[in-house]
Enzyme design. Structure first.
Site, PDB file in Angstrom:
ATOM      1  N   LYS A  19       0.873  -1.179   0.000  1.00 42.06           N
ATOM      2  CA  LYS A  19       0.000   0.000   0.000  1.00 42.06           C
ATOM      3  C   LYS A  19       0.909   1.228   0.000  1.00 42.06           C
ATOM      4  CE  LYS A  19      -3.998   1.991   2.363  1.00 42.06           C
ATOM      5  NZ  LYS A  19      -3.553   3.389   2.290  1.00 42.06           N
ATOM      6  N   ASP A  21       2.171   4.999  -0.033  1.00 44.52           N
ATOM      7  CA  ASP A  21       1.739   6.214   0.663  1.00 44.52           C
ATOM      8  C   ASP A  21       2.028   7.417  -0.233  1.00 44.52           C
ATOM      9  OD1 ASP A  21       0.805   7.893   2.579  1.00 44.52           O
ATOM     10  OD2 ASP A  21       2.526   7.717   3.915  1.00 44.52           O
ATOM     11  N   GLU A 165       3.262   1.675   4.659  1.00 45.16           N
ATOM     12  CA  GLU A 165       1.910   1.963   5.131  1.00 45.16           C
ATOM     13  C   GLU A 165       1.080   0.711   5.361  1.00 45.16           C
ATOM     14  OE1 GLU A 165      -1.719   5.088   4.181  1.00 45.16           O
ATOM     15  OE2 GLU A 165      -0.368   4.484   2.576  1.00 45.16           O
TER      16      GLU A 165
END
Length: 313
Positions: A19, A21, A165
């Protein structure tokens, strides 16, 4: 298409990726029209804002194909880890090519939605990724493929260790539904974050020209719900300038919050129309729904006010 917050899926048929950021961006290359005109690149955020001039170092995407739409995340890496705070300045306005090359962003591509005029939205993710592999976007400067991993638990552990993240799990059979939050994509974050609307601000005690705290809100069933105030992360000169430019024209005589907020928060407040979206990191919520120890991370130009919703955590 947006991911749904949840727990890490298990079982076959799922792929996992980091994920990132950063700023979610759709990159569109279109043919230049009759007469052999050159293709045109346009970079747009989730809210539809054109940020092409913000990232001139991504102009090489024009060489990928004469007609293509890519989905991905623009990140600014510090030692291999995305820094949203560093990227926040690049989100705000036009950057010259020389300045961009001194500290370039990276476009982490994870999907292809159209190629050579053929829509791919209804193709399964596994097929879209295979098409993306054949395009080989990593041959373009400052562009990388967001890698897929088969072991979500291992990736979750590694991302936690490296300060990333979190993880996004994607069902390999999933089709792409623009703008929708789908259970076929699941995001698992290591830290809480919340997009908030700014409903007002309080000046620093040392001077009314500097912003000391933002009054935050999240839309609820009865209107804008007060989510607390954030002062940490606002001290930088660039942050102060951006917030002053955005909030100044939105000044309002009345509070935009659905209910009266505590006197300790409201004292000296300057209210504004809640149309500026900011990202805040936090350590959970109180029983009253206030964010615990919030830290300002940046203005979210890639998120529209209508997209703000309460996130889990």
């Amino acid at each position: 298409m947006l991911a749904t917050p949840g727990t890490l899926p298990t079982g076959p048929g799922w792929s996992f990726e980091v994920k990132w950021d950063g700023m979610r961006v759709l990159a569109t290359v279109t043919e230049g029209g009759p007469g052999g005109a050159a293709p045109v690149l346009q970079l747009r955020t989730r809210s539809g804002r054109d940020v092409t001039p913000n990232f001139p170092e991504l102009a090489g995407l024009l060489e990928l194909a004469p007609d293509v739409v890519l989905d991905g995340e623009v990140v600014l890496l510090d030692d291999g880890v995305p820094s949203f705070a560093a990227l926040a300045h690049r989100m705000q306005g036009v950057v010259g090519p020389a300045a961009a090359q001194r500290r370039p962003v990276t476009f982490m591509v994870f999907d292809v939605l159209r190629l050579y005029g053929v829509p791919l939205l209804d193709r399964p993710l596994a097929e879209r990724r295979a098409t993306l592999d054949r395009l080989a976007p990593a041959r373009i400067a400052h562009v990388e493929m967001s890698p897929l991993y088969p072991d979500g638990a291992a990736l979750l552990a590694v991302t936690a260790q490296r300060g990333l993240e979190g993880v996004v799990a994607k069902k390999e059979t999933s089709v792409y539904r623009p703008g929708r939050r789908s259970p076929d994509w699941v995001k698992v974050a290591h830290r809480h974050s919340q997009s908030c609307l700014v409903g007002g601000w309080r000046p620093e005690r040392s001077g009314a020209d500097r912003i000391g705290a933002l009054l935050l809100g999240v839309p609820g069933p009865d209107g804008l719900e007060f989510a607390g105030r954030v002062g940490s992360g606002l001290a930088g000169t660039a942050v102060q300038q951006v917030l002053a430019e955005r909030l100044g024209p939105l000044e309002s005589a009345t509070s935009p919050f659905a209910t009266a907020i505590p006197r300790a928060d409201a004292t000296g407040a300057r209210w504004c129309t809640p149309s500026v979206v900011v990202e805040v990191a936090h350590l959970g919520r109180t029983q009253a729904g206030r964010l615990r120890q919030p830290v300002f991370r940046g203005v979210r130009d890639d998120v529209g006010p209508a997209e703000v919703r309460r996130e889990p955590g």
